[in-house]
Motif scaffolding. Structure first.
Motif, mmCIF file in Angstrom:
data_model
loop_
_atom_site.group_PDB
_atom_site.id
_atom_site.type_symbol
_atom_site.label_atom_id
_atom_site.label_comp_id
_atom_site.label_asym_id
_atom_site.label_seq_id
_atom_site.Cartn_x
_atom_site.Cartn_y
_atom_site.Cartn_z
ATOM 1 N N PHE A 22 0.850 -1.180 0.000
ATOM 2 C CA PHE A 22 0.000 0.000 0.000
ATOM 3 C C PHE A 22 0.896 1.244 0.000
ATOM 4 C CE2 PHE A 22 -2.984 -2.994 2.148
ATOM 5 C CZ PHE A 22 -3.984 -2.959 1.190
ATOM 6 N N TYR A 23 0.500 2.255 -0.800
ATOM 7 C CA TYR A 23 1.323 3.462 -0.842
ATOM 8 C C TYR A 23 0.519 4.674 -1.287
ATOM 9 C CZ TYR A 23 1.972 2.141 -5.858
ATOM 10 O OH TYR A 23 1.803 1.776 -7.176
ATOM 11 N N GLY A 24 1.125 5.847 -1.075
ATOM 12 C CA GLY A 24 0.536 7.114 -1.488
ATOM 13 C C GLY A 24 1.560 7.916 -2.267
ATOM 14 N N TRP A 25 1.188 9.132 -2.642
ATOM 15 C CA TRP A 25 1.993 9.979 -3.527
ATOM 16 C C TRP A 25 2.292 11.302 -2.829
ATOM 17 C CZ3 TRP A 25 2.899 7.776 -8.444
ATOM 18 C CH2 TRP A 25 2.199 6.588 -8.668
ATOM 19 N N SER A 26 3.557 11.691 -2.816
ATOM 20 C CA SER A 26 3.944 12.913 -2.116
ATOM 21 C C SER A 26 3.493 14.168 -2.855
ATOM 22 C CB SER A 26 5.467 12.956 -1.903
ATOM 23 O OG SER A 26 6.156 12.846 -3.134
ATOM 24 N N LYS A 27 3.256 14.072 -4.156
ATOM 25 C CA LYS A 27 2.730 15.174 -4.956
ATOM 26 C C LYS A 27 1.706 14.607 -5.938
ATOM 27 C CE LYS A 27 6.761 18.268 -5.064
ATOM 28 N NZ LYS A 27 7.707 18.979 -5.971
ATOM 29 N N PRO A 28 0.726 15.433 -6.361
ATOM 30 C CA PRO A 28 -0.172 14.956 -7.419
ATOM 31 C C PRO A 28 0.638 14.497 -8.627
ATOM 32 C CG PRO A 28 -0.988 17.013 -6.498
ATOM 33 C CD PRO A 28 0.376 16.801 -5.911
ATOM 34 N N ASP A 62 -5.251 12.307 -3.919
ATOM 35 C CA ASP A 62 -5.771 11.888 -2.615
ATOM 36 C C ASP A 62 -6.362 10.492 -2.770
ATOM 37 O OD1 ASP A 62 -6.690 11.863 0.014
ATOM 38 O OD2 ASP A 62 -8.520 12.967 -0.464
ATOM 39 N N GLU A 63 -5.489 9.489 -2.670
ATOM 40 C CA GLU A 63 -5.925 8.130 -2.935
ATOM 41 C C GLU A 63 -5.103 7.130 -2.153
ATOM 42 O OE1 GLU A 63 -5.134 7.553 -7.175
ATOM 43 O OE2 GLU A 63 -3.417 6.301 -6.649
ATOM 44 N N LEU A 64 -5.617 5.915 -2.069
ATOM 45 C CA LEU A 64 -4.857 4.750 -1.615
ATOM 46 C C LEU A 64 -4.492 3.961 -2.866
ATOM 47 C CD1 LEU A 64 -3.911 2.801 0.732
ATOM 48 C CD2 LEU A 64 -6.106 1.630 0.377
ATOM 49 N N THR A 65 -3.221 3.675 -3.026
ATOM 50 C CA THR A 65 -2.760 2.876 -4.144
ATOM 51 C C THR A 65 -2.255 1.541 -3.613
ATOM 52 O OG1 THR A 65 -1.968 4.956 -5.110
ATOM 53 C CG2 THR A 65 -1.384 2.930 -6.260
ATOM 54 N N TYR A 66 -2.537 0.480 -4.334
ATOM 55 C CA TYR A 66 -2.039 -0.826 -3.928
ATOM 56 C C TYR A 66 -1.267 -1.453 -5.083
ATOM 57 C CZ TYR A 66 -5.364 -3.332 -6.892
ATOM 58 O OH TYR A 66 -6.038 -3.823 -7.978
ATOM 59 N N SER A 67 -0.369 -2.358 -4.773
ATOM 60 C CA SER A 67 0.248 -3.196 -5.793
ATOM 61 C C SER A 67 0.380 -4.605 -5.253
ATOM 62 C CB SER A 67 1.613 -2.654 -6.235
ATOM 63 O OG SER A 67 2.541 -2.652 -5.179
ATOM 64 N N LEU A 99 2.453 -8.498 -11.809
ATOM 65 C CA LEU A 99 2.397 -7.230 -11.090
ATOM 66 C C LEU A 99 1.077 -6.563 -11.423
ATOM 67 C CD1 LEU A 99 3.418 -4.677 -9.560
ATOM 68 C CD2 LEU A 99 4.483 -3.959 -11.708
ATOM 69 N N GLN A 100 0.287 -6.298 -10.412
ATOM 70 C CA GLN A 100 -0.947 -5.537 -10.592
ATOM 71 C C GLN A 100 -0.943 -4.384 -9.609
ATOM 72 O OE1 GLN A 100 -4.758 -7.521 -11.234
ATOM 73 N NE2 GLN A 100 -5.718 -6.192 -9.716
ATOM 74 N N HIS A 101 -1.268 -3.209 -10.099
ATOM 75 C CA HIS A 101 -1.475 -2.104 -9.163
ATOM 76 C C HIS A 101 -2.761 -1.383 -9.503
ATOM 77 C CE1 HIS A 101 1.934 -0.061 -11.716
ATOM 78 N NE2 HIS A 101 0.844 -0.166 -12.416
ATOM 79 N N GLY A 102 -3.297 -0.718 -8.469
ATOM 80 C CA GLY A 102 -4.595 -0.087 -8.633
ATOM 81 C C GLY A 102 -4.723 1.198 -7.847
ATOM 82 N N SER A 103 -5.634 2.035 -8.336
ATOM 83 C CA SER A 103 -5.894 3.356 -7.764
ATOM 84 C C SER A 103 -7.270 3.368 -7.128
ATOM 85 C CB SER A 103 -5.810 4.404 -8.885
ATOM 86 O OG SER A 103 -6.281 5.666 -8.464
ATOM 87 N N ILE A 104 -7.330 3.765 -5.848
ATOM 88 C CA ILE A 104 -8.598 3.836 -5.115
ATOM 89 C C ILE A 104 -8.732 5.268 -4.576
ATOM 90 C CG2 ILE A 104 -9.977 2.861 -3.247
ATOM 91 C CD1 ILE A 104 -8.170 0.360 -3.416
ATOM 92 N N PRO A 105 -9.399 6.161 -5.323
ATOM 93 C CA PRO A 105 -9.459 7.572 -4.927
ATOM 94 C C PRO A 105 -10.321 7.802 -3.684
ATOM 95 C CG PRO A 105 -9.972 7.285 -7.265
ATOM 96 C CD PRO A 105 -10.034 5.940 -6.631
ATOM 97 N N LEU A 106 -9.781 8.551 -2.755
ATOM 98 C CA LEU A 106 -10.573 9.005 -1.611
ATOM 99 C C LEU A 106 -11.385 10.228 -2.026
ATOM 100 C CD1 LEU A 106 -7.800 8.673 1.129
ATOM 101 C CD2 LEU A 106 -9.499 6.975 0.426
ATOM 102 N N THR A 107 -10.723 11.182 -2.681
ATOM 103 C CA THR A 107 -11.380 12.320 -3.330
ATOM 104 C C THR A 107 -10.691 12.510 -4.673
ATOM 105 O OG1 THR A 107 -9.882 14.000 -2.414
ATOM 106 C CG2 THR A 107 -11.834 13.440 -1.103
ATOM 107 N N MET A 108 -11.256 13.368 -5.532
ATOM 108 C CA MET A 108 -10.648 13.601 -6.835
ATOM 109 C C MET A 108 -10.818 15.048 -7.242
ATOM 110 S SD MET A 108 -11.324 11.642 -10.487
ATOM 111 C CE MET A 108 -10.926 10.052 -9.761
ATOM 112 N N ASN A 109 -9.723 15.653 -7.691
ATOM 113 C CA ASN A 109 -9.743 17.028 -8.183
ATOM 114 C C ASN A 109 -10.034 16.991 -9.686
ATOM 115 O OD1 ASN A 109 -9.175 19.635 -9.078
ATOM 116 N ND2 ASN A 109 -7.513 19.933 -7.610
#
Length: 281
Positions: free
Chosen positions: A40-46, A86-91, A172-182
């Protein structure tokens, strides 16, 4: 599945480090250094990430990316462009030799999606599977404009996206799970023939995509989402997790790969393969 995997919570990093870590995990697993891993990971900048084979010059407004101070990176996996904010990303990194990993990409999506489905239910979101009955002729550069097979829908709107690749005998699979979206930012990062078209696309997008905040009508923290989806993978897939941490040497390898490949215009803009300094490409 009834298996034991490693669990890596790597926190928030920049785009190059995030993509380099996924590739490094694939390499290490193929070499037998680590077990299958859920990360599980996030992004320091958009960040705008584009699919492995996506043509940047045809779809992406790089001036818009620069104007908004976004990072930009090319993924190993296919698909359309994704705004990570603003999301949770998984791989997921797991050997193709596992008897519970189907050879079909669509079937593998379905198996792994059981963990995502259970995660949404843990948050109180009643998601359902997207199972397109036919292939769309027109393609879209924006990931969340159209669901792929076995992605999650809420009220008919896409709430998560995923992509997959297989290399060196590893999935390898990764996915984006947005909490909010701009959404204002999102459509400023793509090319359109005119501003009227951009505005119309932005307006129509709200009928096609939804976030966790919109689905629940309340905020969910990154930490709460991570816990919900960790439990989802446990119950949905029958997995047991053992926390893992990267050694100093592994972190050094990740940063070397990030610098050699994922900060390179040859890779990000032009998709000209460049062998990293560590020689693992």
């Amino acid at each position: 599945m009834n298996d034991t995997w490693g669990l890596l919570s790597s926190g928030f990093n920049d785009a190059a480090v995030n993509m380099a870590m996924d590739e490094a995990l694939l390499n290490w697993h193929s070499e037998g250094q680590i077990p299958p891993v859920l990360r599980f990971y996030g992004w320091s900048k958009p960040t705008l990430s584009v699919g492995h084979f996506q043509r940047v010059e045809r779809a992406i407004d790089m001036e818009g990316v620069r104007r908004h101070g976004c990072e930009f990176v090319r993924r190993q996996t296919g698909g359309s462009a994704v705004l990570h904010d603003d999301e949770l990303t998984y791989s997921v990194v797991v050997s193709e030799k596992k008897d519970y990993i189907p050879t079909s990409i669509r079937e593998a999506y379905f198996e792994l999606s059981k963990g995502i489905m259970a995660g949404f239910r843990n948050l109180g979101i009643n998601a359902e599977y997207s199972i397109p009955k036919e292939r769309f002729r027109d393609r879209t550069a924006v990931c969340f404009e159209r669901p792929s097979d076995y992605e999650m829908l809420v009220e008919g709107k896409k709430i998560s996206g995923h992509a997959q690749t297989r290399k060196k005998g590893v999935l390898l699979q990764h996915g984006s799970i947005p909490l909010t979206m701009n959404k204002q930012l999102l459509f400023d990062l793509f090319q359109f023939p005119d501003e009227e078209t951009r505005a119309a696309k932005r307006e129509a997008f709200s009928a096609k995509a939804i976030t966790i905040h919109e689905a629940l009508g309340k905020n969910v923290t990154y930490e709460d989402a991570e816990e919900a989806f960790r439990k989802g993978f446990e119950t949905g897939l029958g997995l047991t997790f053992v926390p893992i941490e990267l050694s100093d040497e592994q972190w050094e390898e990740v940063h070397e790969l990030a610098d050699a490949k994922y900060r390179s215009d040859d890779w990000n803009l032009h998709f000209r393969k460049k062998v990293p300094a560590n020689g693992k490409e």
